[in-house]
Design an enzyme around this catalytic site. Structure first.
Site, PDB file in Angstrom:
ATOM      1  N   HIS A  45       0.812  -1.234   0.000  1.00 50.27           N
ATOM      2  CA  HIS A  45       0.000   0.000   0.000  1.00 50.27           C
ATOM      3  C   HIS A  45       0.841   1.278   0.000  1.00 50.27           C
ATOM      4  O   HIS A  45       0.327   2.347  -0.303  1.00 50.27           O
ATOM      5  CB  HIS A  45      -0.944   0.029   1.209  1.00 50.27           C
ATOM      6  CG  HIS A  45      -1.908  -1.114   1.252  1.00 50.27           C
ATOM      7  ND1 HIS A  45      -2.773  -1.397   0.216  1.00 50.27           N
ATOM      8  CD2 HIS A  45      -2.137  -2.070   2.199  1.00 50.27           C
ATOM      9  CE1 HIS A  45      -3.504  -2.476   0.525  1.00 50.27           C
ATOM     10  NE2 HIS A  45      -3.128  -2.897   1.714  1.00 50.27           N
TER      11      HIS A  45
HETATM   12 ZN    ZN Z   1      -4.107  -7.401   3.026  1.00 48.79          ZN
END
Ligand code: ZN
Length: 316
Positions: A132
């Site tokens: 992320h």
């Molecule tokens: Zn995850």
């Protein structure tokens, strides 16, 4: 062709017991390693590479902006990226030592694994898969983009040519948006992503970058999960022309995971992992497997089982 694992006990995060309040099993790395060692014994120790230290600031700057790296000196920024408000109660030095250091070690581990994969082909880094984090933002428990850093660094070192294809197979329950943003304009990177389309991050901008975009319905169970994977992955392997692959093997697809929102059983997780590893080996693509997310107390066992499989199948 020989499997290696990159690991140090320092991957674990210890924070005076406070870490138990976070959904992350912060000791799953050593738990997975010890579990695998019970079965593999000395063969595991002999094939373990230890990261020589933390990733350097210079290397982090290959991927992340100066402003972002500077902002990591703020506890508030870390609290947000790691979604862990109790951190704010602690002095920065302690957070750096007990939290950032293990993550920088894991980032070095992914780089080390990528280098080694070009020789030995079958690599597993027992931490990392921070999918992320983007160039200027940490989020979703991830601070550094270890995959992007490894790719860019290998190009700098001449181990990968600029035009060499790299395949990212992201089977974590969450969409891998960080590296997708970083490689937004880089067509040499092929992204295969199967994820729960109804949970974080739902990043529409990053989603446009995914080459094989396979959002799953919430509650997706074994049969649909494995059918989708087995129907789609062979095409990607063939088309990617990859010199290197990263397998983001999040175990948060597990039916009892508290964050993934899918209903995949332990057996199907093993089926998934062994399927991906066999297809990569058959396609003769060197790979780095990364554990990424997994928020159940069982997560370490699944990682250990796949690690044992890797050694028993190819360690001969
Ligand atoms: Zn995850």
């Amino acid at each position: 062709m020989k499997p290696y694992v990159v690991y140090t006990p320092d991957y674990d995060i210890h924070f005076g017991g406070l870490e138990k309040l976070h959904p992350f099993d912060t000791r799953k790395y050593s738990r997975a390693y010890e579990e695998a060692r019970k079965r593999l014994g000395a063969a595991l120790a002999q094939a373990t590479l230890i990261p020589p230290g933390q990733v350097s600031d210079d290397d982090l700057r290959l991927v992340h902006t100066r402003e972002y790296l500077e902002s990591l000196k703020s506890v508030q920024v870390l609290v947000q990226a790691l979604e862990f408000p109790p951190l704010a109660l602690f002095p920065y030095g302690m957070i750096e030592q007990h939290l950032l250091r293990p993550m920088r070690l894991a980032t070095m581990g992914t780089l080390m694994a990528a280098r080694a994969a070009l020789h030995h082909r079958l690599l597993l880094n027992l931490s990392g898969g921070y999918h992320h984090a983007s160039a200027s933002k940490g989020e979703g428990f991830t601070i550094f983009s270890d995959i992007a850093l490894a790719i860019i660094k290998l190009r700098r070192e001449g181990l990968l040519a600029e035009h060499d294809g790299v395949l990212i197979i992201d089977l974590d329950a969450h969409q891998g948006n960080g590296y997708a943003r970083i490689f937004r304009d880089d067509a040499t990177i092929t992204i295969f992503d199967m994820y729960n389309g109804s949970i974080y991050p739902m990043d529409g901008y990053a989603r446009k970058r995914i080459n094989y975009d396979l959002p799953l319905p919430p509650g997706c169970a074994d049969q649909q999960y494995l059918l989708t994977l087995k129907a789609e992955l062979p095409r990607a392997l063939e088309a990617a022309q990859a010199k290197l692959a990263f397998y983001v093997a999040g175990t948060d697809i597990y039916e009892r995971d508290m964050l993934g929102g899918l209903r995949v059983t332990e057996e199907a997780i093993f089926d998934r992992d062994s399927y991906v590893l066999n297809r990569l080996a058959e396609a003769d693509i060197p790979f780095v497997m990364l554990p990424a997310g997994g928020y159940s107390a069982d997560s370490y066992r699944f990682i250990a089982r796949t690690l044992c499989y890797l050694f028993e199948r190819w360690g001969g």
